[in-house]
Design an enzyme around this catalytic site. Sequence first.
Site, mmCIF file in Angstrom:
data_model
loop_
_atom_site.group_PDB
_atom_site.id
_atom_site.type_symbol
_atom_site.label_atom_id
_atom_site.label_comp_id
_atom_site.label_asym_id
_atom_site.label_seq_id
_atom_site.Cartn_x
_atom_site.Cartn_y
_atom_site.Cartn_z
ATOM 1 C CE1 TYR A 223 8.458 41.288 -41.735
ATOM 2 C CE2 TYR A 223 6.269 40.600 -42.418
ATOM 3 C CZ TYR A 223 7.625 40.363 -42.329
ATOM 4 O OH TYR A 223 8.137 39.200 -42.831
ATOM 5 C CD GLU A 224 6.731 40.109 -36.239
ATOM 6 O OE1 GLU A 224 7.531 39.909 -35.289
ATOM 7 O OE2 GLU A 224 6.155 39.194 -36.857
ATOM 8 N N GLY A 225 7.947 46.184 -36.210
ATOM 9 C CA GLY A 225 8.856 47.237 -35.763
ATOM 10 C C GLY A 225 9.794 47.637 -36.877
ATOM 11 N NE ARG B 116 10.447 44.549 -32.561
ATOM 12 C CZ ARG B 116 10.146 45.480 -31.665
ATOM 13 N NH1 ARG B 116 10.847 45.562 -30.546
ATOM 14 N NH2 ARG B 116 9.159 46.333 -31.882
#
Length: 382
Positions: free
Chosen positions: A362-364, A243
């Site tokens: 993306y990625e949370g 992140r």
Amino acid sequence: MNFQFTEEQKMIQQAARDYAQRELIHDVIERDEKAIYPTEHIRNLSELGFLGMMVDPKYDGGGMDTVSYVLAMEEFSKVDSSIGVIVSVNNSLVCYGLEKYGTEDQKEKYLKPLARGEVTGAFLLSEPGAGSDATSQQTKAVDMGDHYLLNGVKNWITNGNTASTYLVIAQTHPDLGHRGINALIVDRHAEGVSIGPHENKMGMRSSDTHSVQFTDVKVPKENRIGEDGFGFKFAMKTLEGGRIGIASQALGLAAGAYELSCKYAKERKTFGKEIIKHQAIAFKLSDMATEIEAGRFLCLKAAWLKDQGLPYGIASAMAKQYCADMAMRVTTEAVQVHGGYGYVKEYHVERLMRDAKLTQIYEGTSEIQKIVISRAIQTGDI
């Protein structure tokens, strides 16, 4: 926290800036329009040491700190965020996950070629029915004694077709829920691995995004990362660092749009003066500059905490959520500053706006980051 960069950090930042402004800029529009993977650029960046930046030199990496990584990611993403995400996945998901949690044999066999940039890696977590809810893994890794038998489908995989090394999250003990999930190193060329069509995306179009299907793929037991059932924790811990990469990518998108807007506003004239002298435009640029600076400090704080060996999960969630949302606001305003010119590809900002949207997903997603942050508030961690 020291707000002065070291000479090494400045050199890394400048090297990334030079490559982006001199090389990436020339074909970025064509690669976006035709969804062309940047093979030559990735080869060049690997030779410059940007594919394994933070890996210890004993594993053939650059030994750089996370602050340097953030600085480089911002510079690449100002021009081409497709390059940014390829660099991010290889560095902060694949290389980091292997170096932090892999065995020495795994590092020797898989990490070293990744750190040298001889190959790239991919992180396979998302599925058709398991995105934000990463506990709902349907990909199965059945324990067969000396190996696992892997079956399932993964979606939205960056580097899906170009990577040689996959880190795959799969369920081994369904009755244990998230405690039954494992992380496996899988050879992309293994028998039973098949790649779906290239995704026709709205933005970041020259990054390599595919679904990946596993049909009775044999994975040796020694390719499991960590103890049995460690996979979900591995994924969550690795994503904390990932992140930071996506936050700095969003920061770069915003900063690139802002720099283009300032340049345009100083050249474009209306009513007898440059539009930067009109308060309506000047205030837009003021807001953009302030939000970008705030996002930059959030990114650098998360990176600094990681470099100090301190907990950084909440800081990375804050940086990712803020910078992703901020990038959408700034790039949208950049199109507005450019007026009609902002709506055509030649001026770049429409592409930056399209690219920025994905950083909220993306990625949370931004919503997942808010869940992470709000839980920390409830527990008194912040």
